[in-house]
Design a protein around this motif. Sequence first.
Motif, PDB file in Angstrom:
ATOM      1  N   VAL A   6      41.317  39.169  10.201  1.00  0.00           N
ATOM      2  CA  VAL A   6      40.904  37.825  10.589  1.00  0.00           C
ATOM      3  C   VAL A   6      39.523  37.585   9.986  1.00  0.00           C
ATOM      4  CG1 VAL A   6      40.377  36.279  12.509  1.00  0.00           C
ATOM      5  CG2 VAL A   6      42.208  37.988  12.735  1.00  0.00           C
ATOM      6  N   PHE A   7      39.438  36.591   9.113  1.00  0.00           N
ATOM      7  CA  PHE A   7      38.179  36.224   8.479  1.00  0.00           C
ATOM      8  C   PHE A   7      37.647  34.966   9.154  1.00  0.00           C
ATOM      9  CE2 PHE A   7      40.540  38.572   5.372  1.00  0.00           C
ATOM     10  CZ  PHE A   7      39.605  39.345   4.726  1.00  0.00           C
ATOM     11  N   GLY A   8      36.348  34.913   9.381  1.00  0.00           N
ATOM     12  CA  GLY A   8      35.778  33.716   9.983  1.00  0.00           C
ATOM     13  C   GLY A   8      34.283  33.827  10.146  1.00  0.00           C
ATOM     14  N   ARG A   9      33.720  32.764  10.703  1.00  0.00           N
ATOM     15  CA  ARG A   9      32.287  32.716  10.959  1.00  0.00           C
ATOM     16  C   ARG A   9      31.993  33.351  12.310  1.00  0.00           C
ATOM     17  NH1 ARG A   9      30.440  26.638   9.796  1.00  0.00           N
ATOM     18  NH2 ARG A   9      29.432  27.135  11.748  1.00  0.00           N
ATOM     19  N   SER A  10      30.953  34.152  12.345  1.00  0.00           N
ATOM     20  CA  SER A  10      30.607  34.838  13.587  1.00  0.00           C
ATOM     21  C   SER A  10      30.188  33.869  14.686  1.00  0.00           C
ATOM     22  CB  SER A  10      29.518  35.885  13.349  1.00  0.00           C
ATOM     23  OG  SER A  10      28.367  35.283  12.815  1.00  0.00           O
ATOM     24  N   ASP A  11      29.561  32.736  14.328  1.00  0.00           N
ATOM     25  CA  ASP A  11      29.146  31.795  15.366  1.00  0.00           C
ATOM     26  C   ASP A  11      30.335  31.084  16.001  1.00  0.00           C
ATOM     27  OD1 ASP A  11      29.569  30.396  12.940  1.00  0.00           O
ATOM     28  OD2 ASP A  11      28.227  28.777  13.531  1.00  0.00           O
ATOM     29  N   ALA A  14      32.802  35.118  17.324  1.00  0.00           N
ATOM     30  CA  ALA A  14      32.202  36.242  18.044  1.00  0.00           C
ATOM     31  C   ALA A  14      32.464  36.110  19.544  1.00  0.00           C
ATOM     32  CB  ALA A  14      30.707  36.313  17.773  1.00  0.00           C
ATOM     33  N   GLY A  15      32.849  37.198  20.153  1.00  0.00           N
ATOM     34  CA  GLY A  15      33.130  37.206  21.583  1.00  0.00           C
ATOM     35  C   GLY A  15      34.558  36.815  21.927  1.00  0.00           C
ATOM     36  N   ARG A  16      35.335  36.383  20.937  1.00  0.00           N
ATOM     37  CA  ARG A  16      36.720  35.966  21.190  1.00  0.00           C
ATOM     38  C   ARG A  16      37.721  36.936  20.577  1.00  0.00           C
ATOM     39  NH1 ARG A  16      37.919  30.060  19.695  1.00  0.00           N
ATOM     40  NH2 ARG A  16      39.648  30.526  21.061  1.00  0.00           N
ATOM     41  N   GLN A  17      37.261  38.081  20.068  1.00  0.00           N
ATOM     42  CA  GLN A  17      38.144  39.015  19.389  1.00  0.00           C
ATOM     43  C   GLN A  17      39.285  39.490  20.281  1.00  0.00           C
ATOM     44  OE1 GLN A  17      34.791  39.077  19.237  1.00  0.00           O
ATOM     45  NE2 GLN A  17      34.062  39.967  17.315  1.00  0.00           N
ATOM     46  N   ALA A  18      39.013  39.835  21.518  1.00  0.00           N
ATOM     47  CA  ALA A  18      40.068  40.328  22.418  1.00  0.00           C
ATOM     48  C   ALA A  18      41.116  39.247  22.667  1.00  0.00           C
ATOM     49  CB  ALA A  18      39.462  40.809  23.732  1.00  0.00           C
ATOM     50  N   GLU A  19      40.668  38.027  22.896  1.00  0.00           N
ATOM     51  CA  GLU A  19      41.577  36.905  23.138  1.00  0.00           C
ATOM     52  C   GLU A  19      42.480  36.655  21.926  1.00  0.00           C
ATOM     53  OE1 GLU A  19      41.175  32.037  23.624  1.00  0.00           O
ATOM     54  OE2 GLU A  19      39.381  33.280  23.614  1.00  0.00           O
ATOM     55  N   VAL A  20      41.889  36.632  20.739  1.00  0.00           N
ATOM     56  CA  VAL A  20      42.655  36.388  19.514  1.00  0.00           C
ATOM     57  C   VAL A  20      43.574  37.564  19.221  1.00  0.00           C
ATOM     58  CG1 VAL A  20      42.471  35.991  17.021  1.00  0.00           C
ATOM     59  CG2 VAL A  20      40.910  34.826  18.593  1.00  0.00           C
ATOM     60  N   SER A  21      43.085  38.774  19.414  1.00  0.00           N
ATOM     61  CA  SER A  21      43.894  39.967  19.181  1.00  0.00           C
ATOM     62  C   SER A  21      45.115  39.997  20.107  1.00  0.00           C
ATOM     63  CB  SER A  21      43.043  41.225  19.390  1.00  0.00           C
ATOM     64  OG  SER A  21      43.816  42.378  19.156  1.00  0.00           O
ATOM     65  N   PHE A  43      38.435  42.210  12.493  1.00  0.00           N
ATOM     66  CA  PHE A  43      37.737  40.931  12.479  1.00  0.00           C
ATOM     67  C   PHE A  43      36.562  41.053  11.517  1.00  0.00           C
ATOM     68  CE2 PHE A  43      40.220  40.756  16.230  1.00  0.00           C
ATOM     69  CZ  PHE A  43      40.540  39.422  16.394  1.00  0.00           C
ATOM     70  N   LEU A  44      36.632  40.302  10.432  1.00  0.00           N
ATOM     71  CA  LEU A  44      35.619  40.329   9.392  1.00  0.00           C
ATOM     72  C   LEU A  44      34.832  39.021   9.495  1.00  0.00           C
ATOM     73  CD1 LEU A  44      38.148  41.633   6.812  1.00  0.00           C
ATOM     74  CD2 LEU A  44      36.371  42.986   7.901  1.00  0.00           C
ATOM     75  N   LEU A  45      33.769  39.057  10.284  1.00  0.00           N
ATOM     76  CA  LEU A  45      33.007  37.855  10.596  1.00  0.00           C
ATOM     77  C   LEU A  45      31.737  37.806   9.772  1.00  0.00           C
ATOM     78  CD1 LEU A  45      33.462  37.931  14.470  1.00  0.00           C
ATOM     79  CD2 LEU A  45      34.896  36.841  12.740  1.00  0.00           C
ATOM     80  N   SER A  46      31.432  36.622   9.264  1.00  0.00           N
ATOM     81  CA  SER A  46      30.269  36.409   8.415  1.00  0.00           C
ATOM     82  C   SER A  46      29.319  35.414   9.064  1.00  0.00           C
ATOM     83  CB  SER A  46      30.701  35.858   7.062  1.00  0.00           C
ATOM     84  OG  SER A  46      31.569  36.754   6.423  1.00  0.00           O
ATOM     85  N   ASP A  47      28.065  35.476   8.651  1.00  0.00           N
ATOM     86  CA  ASP A  47      27.090  34.485   9.099  1.00  0.00           C
ATOM     87  C   ASP A  47      27.491  33.115   8.569  1.00  0.00           C
ATOM     88  OD1 ASP A  47      25.566  36.418  10.350  1.00  0.00           O
ATOM     89  OD2 ASP A  47      24.270  36.724   8.606  1.00  0.00           O
TER      90      ASP A  47
END
Length: 94
Positions: A6-11, A14-21, A43-47
């Motif tokens: 899952v690629f996305g912006r951390s802002d 972030a904090g939703r990884q368990a829900e999405v997983s 989860f590959l999150l970027s600024d």
Amino acid sequence: MAQIKVFGRSDVWAGRQAEVSDALQAALVAAWGLPPEKRFHRFLLSDADDVVVPGRGPARPPAGPSAGASATSSCSPTGSTSDISAVRPPGPHR
């Protein structure tokens, strides 16, 4: 085992990884019949500044001659410059 990235912006994510997983795993179990205990999600999150999306990327400088910034880029190995404003398609953007 399916390997999900899952690629996305951390802002945003972030904090939703368990829900999405959990949602991804439920869909994989239901649709593909994967065993529930076989889970591999990355989860590959970027600024925000590292992800450029029209209308959601980093703020652009104002356009026009008084903006003080050039809309050119010298990405070519020959040193030529190109107008990056031509890359964006015309029309409304979301």
